[in-house]
Enzyme design. Structure first.
Site, PDB file in Angstrom:
ATOM      1  N   HIS A  73       0.669  -1.187  -0.070  1.00  0.00           N
ATOM      2  CA  HIS A  73      -0.095   0.007   0.052  1.00  0.00           C
ATOM      3  C   HIS A  73       0.936   1.096  -0.101  1.00  0.00           C
ATOM      4  O   HIS A  73       1.450   1.629   1.211  1.00  0.00           O
ATOM      5  CB  HIS A  73      -1.006   0.046   1.106  1.00  0.00           C
ATOM      6  N   HIS A 108      -3.116   6.682  -0.711  1.00  0.00           N
ATOM      7  CA  HIS A 108      -3.980   7.109   0.381  1.00  0.00           C
ATOM      8  C   HIS A 108      -3.515   7.642   1.745  1.00  0.00           C
ATOM      9  O   HIS A 108      -4.074   7.912   2.505  1.00  0.00           O
ATOM     10  CB  HIS A 108      -4.877   6.013   0.761  1.00  0.00           C
ATOM     11  N   TYR A 112      -0.783   7.091   3.382  1.00  0.00           N
ATOM     12  CA  TYR A 112      -0.114   6.143   4.272  1.00  0.00           C
ATOM     13  C   TYR A 112       1.336   6.248   4.180  1.00  0.00           C
ATOM     14  O   TYR A 112       1.773   6.975   3.357  1.00  0.00           O
ATOM     15  CB  TYR A 112      -0.775   4.674   4.358  1.00  0.00           C
TER      16      TYR A 112
HETATM   17  C1  LIG Z   1     -15.430   0.400   3.395  1.00  0.00           C
HETATM   18  C2  LIG Z   1     -14.327   0.747   2.514  1.00  0.00           C
HETATM   19  C3  LIG Z   1     -12.772   0.315   2.956  1.00  0.00           C
HETATM   20  C4  LIG Z   1     -11.816   0.688   2.357  1.00  0.00           C
HETATM   21  N1  LIG Z   1     -10.384   0.284   2.792  1.00  0.00           N
HETATM   22  C5  LIG Z   1      -9.430   0.476   1.945  1.00  0.00           C
HETATM   23  C6  LIG Z   1      -8.152  -0.343   2.402  1.00  0.00           C
HETATM   24  O1  LIG Z   1      -8.075  -0.942   3.126  1.00  0.00           O
HETATM   25  N2  LIG Z   1      -7.321   0.080   1.420  1.00  0.00           N
HETATM   26  C7  LIG Z   1      -7.242   0.814   0.431  1.00  0.00           C
HETATM   27  O2  LIG Z   1      -6.177   0.751  -0.548  1.00  0.00           O
HETATM   28  N3  LIG Z   1      -8.406   1.171   0.011  1.00  0.00           N
HETATM   29  C8  LIG Z   1      -9.545   1.144   0.747  1.00  0.00           C
HETATM   30  N4  LIG Z   1     -10.763   1.642   0.381  1.00  0.00           N
HETATM   31  C9  LIG Z   1     -10.850   2.384  -0.945  1.00  0.00           C
HETATM   32  C10 LIG Z   1     -11.319   1.129  -1.947  1.00  0.00           C
HETATM   33  O3  LIG Z   1     -10.313   0.110  -2.210  1.00  0.00           O
HETATM   34  C11 LIG Z   1     -11.530   1.733  -3.403  1.00  0.00           C
HETATM   35  O4  LIG Z   1     -10.483   2.544  -3.815  1.00  0.00           O
HETATM   36  C12 LIG Z   1     -12.411   2.891  -3.342  1.00  0.00           C
HETATM   37  O5  LIG Z   1     -13.766   2.546  -2.609  1.00  0.00           O
HETATM   38  C13 LIG Z   1     -13.110   3.194  -4.628  1.00  0.00           C
HETATM   39  O6  LIG Z   1     -13.610   2.243  -5.370  1.00  0.00           O
HETATM   40  P1  LIG Z   1     -15.522   1.975  -5.696  1.00  0.00           P
HETATM   41  O7  LIG Z   1     -15.782   3.239  -5.959  1.00  0.00           O
HETATM   42  O8  LIG Z   1     -15.491   0.831  -6.394  1.00  0.00           O
HETATM   43  O9  LIG Z   1     -15.738   1.630  -3.781  1.00  0.00           O
HETATM   44  C14 LIG Z   1     -11.981   1.381   1.083  1.00  0.00           C
HETATM   45  C15 LIG Z   1     -13.269   1.736   0.588  1.00  0.00           C
HETATM   46  C16 LIG Z   1     -14.376   1.434   1.365  1.00  0.00           C
HETATM   47  C17 LIG Z   1     -15.696   1.791   0.719  1.00  0.00           C
END
Ligand SMILES: Cc1cc2nc3c(=O)[nH]c(=O)nc-3n(C[C@H](O)[C@H](O)[C@H](O)COP(=O)(O)O)c2cc1C
Length: 366
Positions: free
Chosen positions: A180, A183, A185
């Site tokens: 990762h 975002h 981090y």
């Molecule tokens: C409930 C939730 C938890 C997420 N946790 C992570 C995570 O652990 N690591 C990460 O890189 N992105 C995380 N994201 C971002 C998602 O991986 C993704 O990039 C983002 O939701 C956009 O895609 P989507 O529009 O299909 O939801 C999270 C998103 C959601 C909704």
């Protein structure tokens, strides 16, 4: 066959299709010991039943202090790896590949989970179990507690922790290890010139800001054997003078040379308060540009909710695969639904569910 349902081989691993599940934190480790639970088994297992080619488990901490919240999963102990192994076995038994996202949250660690925390936000106080965070400098993120700037020994420790996490993840049976670096981090904190203002060999030039990530990629590769290694980038900070898609492409190329196999292209997270032009597929152009400029395989992610749209992204060559997040929470069987909608013939609707094909007219009983 629709492009979305063509298998894809990455470093010897063949994924049955190109609809993959994005990593999503569940904040469900109630024991606060980093050990994934039955929730994780059912949550991740349902996506494998639902036909996804790859299921990437949530941001999983490489060390206790690397957790975003105290309810994060971890992979710094053998106990945690054993609990993951059960989940991996189930995901694989359904024909999907299992991936895990390895993370250190840096200055964004030790925060209240976004739900189940009685509305509290920001850093968990030490008296309530919070811990000291670390970052490239002592500058805090948006109202969070100030981190301790990592010294050389601390940086070496982070690299060693990623290496051990990779070793344990391979032992647990994961086929994909995703580093990762997005975002906001720790690894992204080092990459972004708006966050990393160090003056030593880990700050300043692009080479210096990328040094920690490249050391981590090398260490993970050394411990991964032939297991596939992904890197997730935020391709822009959405802020002038910040991390951007050219830097992402350059560093993706370097990371590929250091042993990474594939790239997952997201955006944002390092700089608070920026404006992000949200619309369906808004991050796809970044995936396309990194793919083209760096000559690497990429997955696109972000507001991809419609099978036809997902098909266009892959068929047009913008990305090699799509990652689906929230739409998969709404419909864990998004992939088998997409197959029906796109007319793909697949042989992995589970026998248990054979009586409920998507083409079945409503109202049929027996
Ligand atoms: C409930 C939730 C938890 C997420 N946790 C992570 C995570 O652990 N690591 C990460 O890189 N992105 C995380 N994201 C971002 C998602 O991986 C993704 O990039 C983002 O939701 C956009 O895609 P989507 O529009 O299909 O939801 C999270 C998103 C959601 C909704």
């Amino acid at each position: 066959m629709p492009a979305l349902f063509e298998p894809l081989t990455v470093r010897g691993l063949t994924l049955r299709n190109r609809i993959w599940i994005a990593p999503m934190c569940q904040y469900s480790v109630d024991q606060r010991d980093g050990v994934p639970t039955d929730w994780h088994l059912v949550h991740l297992g349902q996506f494998a039943i639902g036909g996804a080619g790859l299921v990437i488990a949530e941001s999983t901490a490489i060390s206790p202090e690397g957790r975003i919240s105290d309810r994060d999963t971890g992979i710094w102990t053998d106990n945690q790896a054993d609990a993951w192994a059960r989940i991996v076995r189930f995901v694989r038994s359904q024909g999907a590949a299992a991936g895990i996202q390895l993370n250190h949250a840096g200055r964004k660690a030790s925060t209240f989970a976004p739900w189940g925390s009685a509305g509290r936000r920001g850093t968990i106080p030490a008296v309530e179990g919070g811990w000291e965070t670390v970052g490239p400098t002592a500058q805090p993120f948006d109202g969070y507690a100030a981190p301790r700037a990592l010294d050389e020994a601390g940086i070496d420790r982070v690299v060693a922790d990623f290496a051990s996490a990779a070793r344990r993840a391979v032992a647990a049976g994961f086929s994909v290890l995703e580093i990762h670096a997005a975002h906001g981090y720790l690894l992204h904190q080092f990459l972004s010139p708006l966050v990393n203002t160090r003056t030593d060999s880990y700050g300043g030039s692009l080479e210096n800001r990328a040094r920690l990530l490249l050391r981590v990629v090398e260490a993970v590769r050394q411990n991964a054997g032939d297991t596939v290694v992904f890197v997730r980038f935020s391709a822009t900070d959405w802020a002038s003078g910040g991390w951007d898609e050219q830097q992402t492409a350059t560093v993706a190329r370097w990371a590929a040379d250091a042993g990474a196999d594939f790239f997952d292209i997201s955006t944002g997270g390092a700089i608070p308060g920026v404006e992000i032009p949200l619309e369906p597929g808004y991050q796809v152009p970044f995936a396309r540009s990194v793919k083209t400029a760096a000559g690497v395989g990429v997955a696109a992610v972000g507001l991809i909710t419609d099978p036809q749209h997902a098909e266009e992204i892959v068929a047009s060559g913008s990305a090699d695969a799509v990652l689906v997040g929230r739409e998969a929470l709404r419909d864990p069987h998004f992939a088998v639904r997409a197959a029906a909608e796109l007319g793909a013939s697949i042989d992995y609707l589970p026998g248990q569910y054979e009586r409920a094909p998507y083409s079945q007219p409503a109202g049929v009983t027996r």
